[in-house]
Design a protein around this motif. Structure first.
Motif, PDB file in Angstrom:
ATOM      1  N   PRO A  30       0.832  -1.210   0.000  1.00 35.07           N
ATOM      2  CA  PRO A  30       0.000   0.000   0.000  1.00 35.07           C
ATOM      3  C   PRO A  30       0.863   1.255   0.000  1.00 35.07           C
ATOM      4  O   PRO A  30       1.904   1.305   0.654  1.00 35.07           O
ATOM      5  N   GLY A  31       0.437   2.249  -0.806  1.00 40.50           N
ATOM      6  CA  GLY A  31       1.159   3.514  -0.848  1.00 40.50           C
ATOM      7  C   GLY A  31       2.467   3.453  -1.595  1.00 40.50           C
ATOM      8  O   GLY A  31       3.386   4.233  -1.319  1.00 40.50           O
ATOM      9  N   THR A  32       2.581   2.532  -2.577  1.00 37.46           N
ATOM     10  CA  THR A  32       3.810   2.429  -3.375  1.00 37.46           C
ATOM     11  C   THR A  32       3.466   2.408  -4.853  1.00 37.46           C
ATOM     12  O   THR A  32       2.320   2.211  -5.247  1.00 37.46           O
ATOM     13  N   VAL A  33       4.493   2.593  -5.677  1.00 35.89           N
ATOM     14  CA  VAL A  33       4.390   2.445  -7.125  1.00 35.89           C
ATOM     15  C   VAL A  33       5.053   1.125  -7.495  1.00 35.89           C
ATOM     16  O   VAL A  33       6.246   0.928  -7.237  1.00 35.89           O
ATOM     17  N   LEU A 183       1.887  11.487  -9.268  1.00 29.11           N
ATOM     18  CA  LEU A 183       1.205  10.268  -8.841  1.00 29.11           C
ATOM     19  C   LEU A 183       2.034   9.497  -7.815  1.00 29.11           C
ATOM     20  O   LEU A 183       1.485   8.924  -6.862  1.00 29.11           O
ATOM     21  N   ARG A 184       3.333   9.484  -7.975  1.00 23.06           N
ATOM     22  CA  ARG A 184       4.199   8.834  -6.979  1.00 23.06           C
ATOM     23  C   ARG A 184       4.068   9.527  -5.621  1.00 23.06           C
ATOM     24  O   ARG A 184       3.980   8.867  -4.569  1.00 23.06           O
ATOM     25  N   MET A 207      10.915   6.183 -10.825  1.00 29.59           N
ATOM     26  CA  MET A 207       9.595   6.428 -10.245  1.00 29.59           C
ATOM     27  C   MET A 207       9.042   5.283  -9.400  1.00 29.59           C
ATOM     28  O   MET A 207       8.168   5.510  -8.562  1.00 29.59           O
ATOM     29  N   ALA A 208       9.490   4.051  -9.621  1.00 29.34           N
ATOM     30  CA  ALA A 208       8.865   2.904  -8.957  1.00 29.34           C
ATOM     31  C   ALA A 208       9.577   2.556  -7.651  1.00 29.34           C
ATOM     32  O   ALA A 208      10.774   2.810  -7.478  1.00 29.34           O
ATOM     33  N   ASP A 209       8.813   1.964  -6.743  1.00 31.63           N
ATOM     34  CA  ASP A 209       9.382   1.433  -5.502  1.00 31.63           C
ATOM     35  C   ASP A 209       9.712  -0.047  -5.658  1.00 31.63           C
ATOM     36  O   ASP A 209      10.729  -0.515  -5.148  1.00 31.63           O
ATOM     37  N   SER A 222      10.439 -10.508  -8.614  1.00 30.39           N
ATOM     38  CA  SER A 222       9.950  -9.248  -8.040  1.00 30.39           C
ATOM     39  C   SER A 222      11.059  -8.679  -7.175  1.00 30.39           C
ATOM     40  O   SER A 222      11.734  -9.418  -6.438  1.00 30.39           O
ATOM     41  N   HIS A 223      11.257  -7.358  -7.251  1.00 33.52           N
ATOM     42  CA  HIS A 223      12.400  -6.739  -6.589  1.00 33.52           C
ATOM     43  C   HIS A 223      12.033  -5.370  -6.017  1.00 33.52           C
ATOM     44  O   HIS A 223      11.132  -4.700  -6.526  1.00 33.52           O
ATOM     45  N   ARG A 224      12.747  -4.956  -4.982  1.00 30.62           N
ATOM     46  CA  ARG A 224      12.798  -3.556  -4.619  1.00 30.62           C
ATOM     47  C   ARG A 224      13.673  -2.869  -5.672  1.00 30.62           C
ATOM     48  O   ARG A 224      14.742  -3.375  -6.025  1.00 30.62           O
TER      49      ARG A 224
END
Length: 520
Positions: A30-33, A183-184, A207-209, A222-224
């Motif tokens: 929640p609250g991430t891109v 949006l981020r 831009m992504a988390d 899947s990665h940080r």
């Protein structure tokens, strides 16, 4: 925090014998891109369509805030707080911005209390990151403004999870950074969680988390974002072992052999072209392309690039100006194309360069069906055309059920390969290319880029129109920028400044010039 937590568990979707999604489990905090990467056909669209209710999974589950949910339709998805911005515009051109925003709600009363609604919309607009005139109509908006309207339609519904499908494909670099940045920030404030489908590594890293990579319907990893490199992501997309290969190293080296004395192959002088509505789409455009050179044309969609290319290849009448190929006045006739070795690779080749009902062999033979050995005594020799087609199908790796299959039965990437095989067969002196890899997968993109570069390295002159600035920066020797039908900027690619180009693309030429002078 209102942002949703989303998890998929072993999500599977089959279409007949084909498994489009094979046991995919991802987690969107929640609250991430959360970025989704993958080739065309990797399963990204199938995954998000299952999340918004267009597809019902055959196995697995979708969990929202830890509770399993059956998302049986887009209406149910909306009620659960899931919204989606699609790759192609869904706004109604003839309605105002206000009417489009209201239409997104679905059910409306028979009589709309416009005074109250107008006050609500103005209050909403005052709190949004993008300001649009409520009375404007999408037909009068730029492509970037239309994309912002698509996002505003979803924000107006206050989603807790927002899915973005290639949201920056029609935006300048500045607009893309602005839209994704805002949006981020909203996501990090806890207002919304975001799933971002993109093919741009730069957007993922900036831009992504988190990021997930799909390949052939399966989750590759899947990665940080902070803990992964673009090269590792590229290796996972391609199914390569390890992650130390750079994305550039996945294709053969693109050597550059420029010659300062190279002759001018293509010269365009004061070209003017009318648009579909009778207005001037291209105004006084002049440029040259030399032998052994790629000149890239950048610009946001709708600024005259399509009309320019159609005028050059003979699909649209020229209102004024001249075009020269190797010093000869060029009228884009079939005879000239054959004699001067002019070839074209248009956008949407199935619509612009093929006859869908005809076979792959006949479509590949469209350039040479009336020449020996495919023609004898005025008669077309189908056996020769089929033999030539089989050779090119093998050489270009075209996946088809046979040379006699209708070309419309092929995938988009294989239609592109078939047209490429036809156009690049033999000597090519001038190649006119428009968005050559739009919608194609990672491997097809690399292959087509390699073949375009091969034409250039063998002395051909290439004019490359693309809405993907990264593609132009990678392939071009020189770049020009079109805005409102005119060339507003030109520079060698080696010294190109991404943000300066973006300012010119957005029509802020005076601001860009001032910025450049200030920097100097």
């Amino acid at each position: 925090m209102t942002a949703l937590a989303l998890s998929t568990y072993e999500l599977t979707k089959r279409f007949g014998a084909f498994t489009a999604l094979d046991g995919v489990s991802i987690e969107v905090r929640p609250g991430t891109v959360h970025a989704l990467l993958g080739e065309n056909g990797a399963g990204k669209s199938t995954l998000v369509k299952a999340l918004v209710g267009y597809h019902q999974p055959d196995a697995g589950a979708v969990l929202l805030d830890g509770r399993e949910q059956a998302i049986t339709s887009p209406v149910v998805a909306r009620q659960l707080g899931i919204g989606m911005v699609y790759q192609h515009f869904t706004v109604v051109p003839g309605m105002t911005v206000a009417e489009n925003l209201l239409l997104g709600r679905g059910r409306l009363p028979a009589v709309i209390p416009w005074r109250e609604v107008r006050a609500e919309l103005e209050n909403f607009m005052s709190s949004t990151p993008f300001r649009l005139d409520l009375d404007a109509r999408p037909m009068d908006l730029s492509a970037g403004e239309k994309q912002k309207l698509e996002i505003l339609k979803q924000l107006f519904l206050k989603p807790r999870l927002l899915i973005l499908d290639e949201p920056t494909s029609v935006l300048t670099p500045q607009e893309a950074d602005e839209v994704l940045g805002v949006l981020r920030d909203r996501a990090h404030a806890g207002d919304v969680s975001i799933i971002l489908i993109t093919h741009k590594f730069r957007e993922v890293m900036a831009m992504a988390d988190d990021v997930s990579v799909l390949r052939r319907g399966q989750l590759m990893g899947s990665h940080r974002v902070q803990a992964v490199s673009p090269s590792q992501l590229g290796a996972e997309m391609m199914g390569l072992e390890g992650g130390d290969q750079s994305t550039e190293a996945m294709t053969p080296a693109m050597g550059r052999t420029l010659s300062a004395e190279a002759p001018v192959r293509l010269r365009v002088q004061d070209l003017g072209v009318m648009g579909d509505r009778g207005d001037r789409a291209v105004s006084d455009v002049s440029f040259e392309v030399r032998s052994g050179e790629i000149v890239g044309v950048a610009g946001v969609s709708g600024n005259g690039q399509r009309e320019l290319m159609e005028a050059l290849v003979g699909q649209r009448e020229r209102a004024r100006g001249t075009v020269w190929i190797d010093g000869e006045l060029y009228l884009a006739s079939r005879e000239q194309n054959q004699r001067l070795h002019v070839r074209s690779l248009p956008e949407e080749p199935l619509r612009n360069a093929c006859v869908g009902e005809l076979s792959v062999a006949l479509n590949i033979g469209l350039r040479r069906f009336d020449e020996a050995p495919a023609s004898r005594g005025g008669w077309m020799r189908l056996g020769v055309l089929r033999s030539q087609a089989r050779t090119l199908i093998d050489s270009y790796g075209i996946k088809t059920q046979g040379e006699q299959a209708p070309i419309a039965s092929l995938s988009g990437g294989n239609v592109q390969r078939a047209v490429l095989a036809r156009e690049l067969d033999g000597d090519v002196r001038v190649l006119l290319v428009s968005n050559p890899v739009f919608g194609l997968d990672f491997a097809a993109v690399a292959e087509i880029h390699d073949r375009i570069m091969a034409v250039r390295n063998q002395g051909g002159a290439v004019l490359l129109l693309s809405e993907d600035l990264d593609e132009l920066l990678k392939l071009s020797d020189r770049m020009v920028v079109m805005s409102e039908g005119r060339i507003v900027h030109a520079c060698p690619t080696a010294t190109a400044d991404r943000h300066l180009i973006g300012a010119f693309m957005a029509g802020h030429g005076h601001s860009a010039t001032a910025l450049r002078q200030e920097a100097a």
